[in-house]
Design an enzyme around this catalytic site. Structure first.
Site, short mmCIF file in Angstrom:
data_model
loop_
_atom_site.label_atom_id
_atom_site.label_comp_id
_atom_site.label_asym_id
_atom_site.label_seq_id
_atom_site.Cartn_x
_atom_site.Cartn_y
_atom_site.Cartn_z
N HIS A 275 -23.84 23.81 -129.13
CA HIS A 275 -23.90 24.86 -129.68
C HIS A 275 -24.25 26.08 -128.61
CE1 HIS A 275 -24.78 28.55 -132.41
NE2 HIS A 275 -24.53 27.67 -133.42
N ASP B 159 -23.50 21.85 -138.54
CA ASP B 159 -21.97 21.28 -139.14
C ASP B 159 -22.12 19.88 -139.25
OD1 ASP B 159 -20.96 23.90 -139.41
OD2 ASP B 159 -20.76 23.73 -137.15
#
Length: 351
Positions: A229, A286
């Site tokens: 991320h 996710d």
């Protein structure tokens, strides 16, 4: 704390107003959401004109933009903002469910006044005249957590698109439509769908070790979706909550999902691999959210739409923050030109 204790409507109110509502405020907000949940019947012809293969995100972006044509601007700015915000928050779930139903060729299900926000959406998605949908509180709770975890996340791609588009003082519908379009990308909101597709491919080919080696090869464009991320250089805190919800939901629903087994194994292998540790490539939100949506029954093509519904209150809050700024300015990013300093025009016969 919100994921554990709050309703989605409370979280929405907090995002937009800066504080949690009291009981009277929440009741009024709930009534407004219910009153504005229907979509204008003339919009049905718009939906039915899209090719059946159209992606739900493209449909949703177009239809949100079209809302402006059905609801003329009010004279009172504060009333206009409150009414537009409420309409969007209420209608987006109806519009999303309609796009799914029409794509299947099924009868559209209207919102029910006796159901709360999350339960209402699931009923509109899955109820049919031949098979009434039974509200499952575990599925409703999983959807609540999913939407709360996605409510806002600083200046990401879609949020920046909403603020930049909104800086031109376009109406809120247009600004949100821009955010939905940006979220559609596989590197942004489409990542949860990409994770499921990646896990399915690994399951089919039984090539987890090969996939990990490809992900470590700088010359290979392949990526392990759901890892890493731009903000978090450790484990995404939202992913911890989502993983816990994933385990709990599948256990309660007595679902055995082979993709969950692969996801867990992939996480264990990756977190022990020096390459992933050195590059801070930990699972993000996710990674497990797609499996949660699968367990609820949401089709893969609707995953990014689910993200958009959850992110809507954050987009609205960011847009409203700009609107309330007395120093509001048109967004105008600059760039540095690095091309030739001067190029002469050459007539076409001499090129």
């Amino acid at each position: 704390e919100l994921a554990e204790k709050a309703t989605f409507k409370e979280t929405v109110y907090l995002m937009i107003n800066g504080r949690l509502p009291n009981r009277d405020e929440l009741t009024r907000f709930s009534i407004l959401l219910n009153d504005h949940s229907l979509v204008h019947e003339d919009m049905r012809s718009f939906y039915e004109s899209f090719p059946r293969i159209s992606h739900p995100m493209g449909i949703l972006s177009s239809m949100v933009n079209a809302l402006r044509s059905f609801y003329p601007e009010l004279q009172n700015l504060e009333e206009e903002i409150n009414m537009t915000v409420t309409r969007l928050l209420s209608k987006i779930r109806t519009m999303a469910a309609m796009s799914y139903k029409i794509s299947r060729g099924h009868k559209v299900v209207y919102p029910r006044p006796d159901l709360a926000y999350c339960a209402n959406f699931l009923n509109m998605m899955f109820h049919s005249p031949v098979r009434p949908y039974e509200i499952d509180e575990d599925a409703v709770n999983a959807l609540r957590v999913f939407w709360i975890l996605h409510a806002d996340h600083e200046q990401n791609c879609s949020t920046s698109a909403v603020r930049l588009d909104g800086s031109a003082r376009v109406n809120l519908y247009a600004a949100i439509s821009a955010g939905i379009a940006a979220l559609w990308g596989p590197l942004h909101g489409g990542a949860n769908q990409a994770v499921i597709e990646m896990l399915s491919d690994i399951a089919e080919k039984k090539n987890m070790a090969h996939a990990i080696e490809r992900a470590k090869d700088k010359e290979d464009p392949f990526r392990l979706m759901g890892f890493g991320h731009r903000v978090y250089k450790t484990y995404d805190p939202r992913a911890k909550i989502m993983k816990k919800m994933c385990d709990s939901l599948l256990n309660k629903l007595n679902i055995s999902d082979p993709l969950l087994d692969i996801a867990k194994e992939l996480e264990v292998v990756a977190r022990k691999d020096d390459y992933f540790v050195e590059h801070n490539l930990y699972p993000n939100v996710d990674f497990y959210s797609g499996i949660v949506l699968r367990a609820i029954g949401i089709p893969t093509s609707m995953f990014t739409v689910m993200f958009a519904i959850g992110r809507l209150p954050g987009w609205i809050a960011q847009w409203k923050e700009s609107l309330d700024d007395p120093n509001w300015k048109l967004g105008r990013p600059r760039q540095i030109y690095t091309g030739p300093p001067q190029t002469q025009f050459v007539p076409i016969d001499k090129r």
